[in-house]
Enzyme design. Structure first.
Site, PDB file in Angstrom:
ATOM      1  N   ARG A 232       0.358 -35.059   0.401  1.00  0.00           N
ATOM      2  CA  ARG A 232       1.046 -35.284  -0.881  1.00  0.00           C
ATOM      3  C   ARG A 232       1.176 -33.986  -1.673  1.00  0.00           C
ATOM      4  NH1 ARG A 232      -1.382 -41.320  -2.256  1.00  0.00           N
ATOM      5  NH2 ARG A 232      -0.276 -42.295  -0.521  1.00  0.00           N
TER       6      ARG A 232
ATOM      7  N   GLU B   9     -10.836 -54.629  -0.723  1.00  0.00           N
ATOM      8  CA  GLU B   9      -9.375 -54.423  -0.725  1.00  0.00           C
ATOM      9  C   GLU B   9      -8.743 -54.855   0.592  1.00  0.00           C
ATOM     10  OE1 GLU B   9      -8.072 -50.357  -1.304  1.00  0.00           O
ATOM     11  OE2 GLU B   9      -5.993 -50.960  -1.494  1.00  0.00           O
TER      12      GLU B   9
ATOM     13  N   LYS C 103      -9.463 -56.384  -4.764  1.00  0.00           N
ATOM     14  CA  LYS C 103      -8.283 -55.522  -4.963  1.00  0.00           C
ATOM     15  C   LYS C 103      -7.194 -55.952  -4.002  1.00  0.00           C
ATOM     16  CE  LYS C 103      -6.853 -50.684  -4.887  1.00  0.00           C
ATOM     17  NZ  LYS C 103      -7.232 -49.336  -5.348  1.00  0.00           N
TER      18      LYS C 103
ATOM     19  N   SER D 283      -1.067 -50.871  -6.089  1.00  0.00           N
ATOM     20  CA  SER D 283       0.375 -50.842  -6.368  1.00  0.00           C
ATOM     21  C   SER D 283       1.197 -50.870  -5.078  1.00  0.00           C
ATOM     22  CB  SER D 283       0.759 -49.650  -7.244  1.00  0.00           C
ATOM     23  OG  SER D 283       0.423 -48.413  -6.662  1.00  0.00           O
ATOM     24  N   GLY D 284       0.652 -50.375  -3.984  1.00  0.00           N
ATOM     25  CA  GLY D 284       1.249 -50.608  -2.669  1.00  0.00           C
ATOM     26  C   GLY D 284       2.562 -49.913  -2.366  1.00  0.00           C
ATOM     27  N   GLY D 285       2.965 -48.961  -3.199  1.00  0.00           N
ATOM     28  CA  GLY D 285       4.239 -48.282  -2.962  1.00  0.00           C
ATOM     29  C   GLY D 285       5.374 -48.838  -3.806  1.00  0.00           C
TER      30      GLY D 285
END
Ligand code: 13P
Length: 334
Positions: free
Chosen positions: A32, A176, A218, A260-262
């Site tokens: 990133r 999660e 989560k 948020s998963g993208g």
């Protein structure tokens, strides 16, 4: 141990607050940084996490930050450890303890999350380094014949063993189970798979005597696949997500903090806000990674002079999500 975990878990999901996920592995974080034009060095990974963790006023909307192993062992510019710096700011330090996913032998197309071997010893060390809570992410992919029963069961089993080990070490587990957004599936299919996964996870947690009041779930929000042609509204996402959770989760769970998963950042916030109109026995808050930090990384771009710009970009997303969860209604049901 039990009451200590319960107290910390309640702090993690305190009214108007959520969790910041800044626990990308060294590989993911380096990728990133590289995409943002920043050299992916250890010092730049440290500096970026320092930018996030020292954002002025962060504790107003953030109860805890999840780090990876590397960051928990690093120091802020003033010489304090990250954990000490967070504790002084009234923010709980957390640690990702899984060691990532790998292809699961015998289950083509599915992964299993690793990190159980030696976990008790690592948790004891993380507690000494100041970690108050931990995270383990299981990944479930939706496909024509996926996930399989065995894939769901294996991942649920690992999550439960991790959670039991955490509570034994006095560390609150974030559990999660992420059903990925990748794919062409409908919202309805995501709802079916997510609920199936939650049933398996809750059953395994109970089998390993994990205290629901001393943990945070989560989950993914229930949304259609990223390649599905239409986008559902926040109200549709909220209704499907909350109904799914109500059908499975025990009332004494400390709280739910969504990944948020993208999803685009504003969509994740709008969905979270819409959920607050539904009555649930547990708080529904955020534990976002990308939906909080992407804007900060872009605004900073590795330039020391742009640290304030990165911090105000993060503060803006945190404020929007804290505002979203302030509208919540809470009732005891059943
Ligand atoms: P995202 O919100 O970017 O999905 O990340 C949350 C997280 O912690 C993934 O494990």
């Amino acid at each position: 141990m039990t009451s200590a975990c319960r107290q910390v878990a309640a702090r993690m999901v305190a009214p108007g607050k959520g969790i910041l996920a800044a626990d990308e592995s060294i590989g993911t974080m380096s990728m990133r940084l590289g995409k943002a034009g920043v050299e992916p060095s250890e010092e730049n990974r440290r500096g970026y996490r320092e930018l996030l963790a020292t954002t002025p006023g962060l504790a107003d909307g953030v109860s805890g930050i999840i780090f990876c192993d590397e960051t928990l062992r690093q120091r802020l510019s003033d010489g304090r450890t990250f954990a000490d710096g967070l504790a002084a700011a009234g923010i709980l330090p957390g640690i990702k303890v899984d060691t990532g996913t790998t292809a699961c032998p015998g289950l083509p197309g599915e992964t299993i999350t690793e990190g159980l071997d030696g976990l008790a010893g690592r948790l004891a060390e993380y507690a000494q380094l100041g970690a108050a809570f931990a995270k383990w992410r299981a990944v479930i992919r939706i496909g024509d014949d996926l996930p399989s029963e065995a894939g769901v069961r294996a991942n649920a089993h690992a999550l439960a063993r991790y959670a039991a080990a955490c509570q034994q070490a006095g560390i609150v587990p974030i559990v999660e189970p992420e059903v990925l957004m990748d794919g062409t599936h409908s919202l309805r299919r995501c709802a079916q798979v997510t609920t199936r996964v939650h049933h398996a996870v809750i059953a395994e947690l109970a089998a390993f005597s994990v205290d629901p009041a001393g943990m945070v779930l989560k989950p993914n929000m229930i949304v259609e696949g990223a390649s599905y042609p239409e986008r559902s509204t926040p109200e549709q996402v909220a209704e499907a997500t909350v109904n799914g959770l109500l059908s499975v989760l025990p009332n004494d769970l400390a709280g739910v903090a969504f990944l948020s998963g993208g999803q685009p950042a504003e969509r994740a916030t709008a969905n979270l806000a819409a959920m607050q109109a539904h009555r649930t026995p547990w708080p529904l808050t955020f534990s976002f990674g990308r939906a909080l930090v992407n804007v900060a990384l872009t605004a900073w771009a590795g330039d020391a002079g742009r640290v304030p710009a990165g911090q105000s970009a993060l503060a803006e997303r945190v404020a929007a999500n804290a505002e979203a969860v302030r509208g919540r209604q809470r009732v005891q049901t059943g």
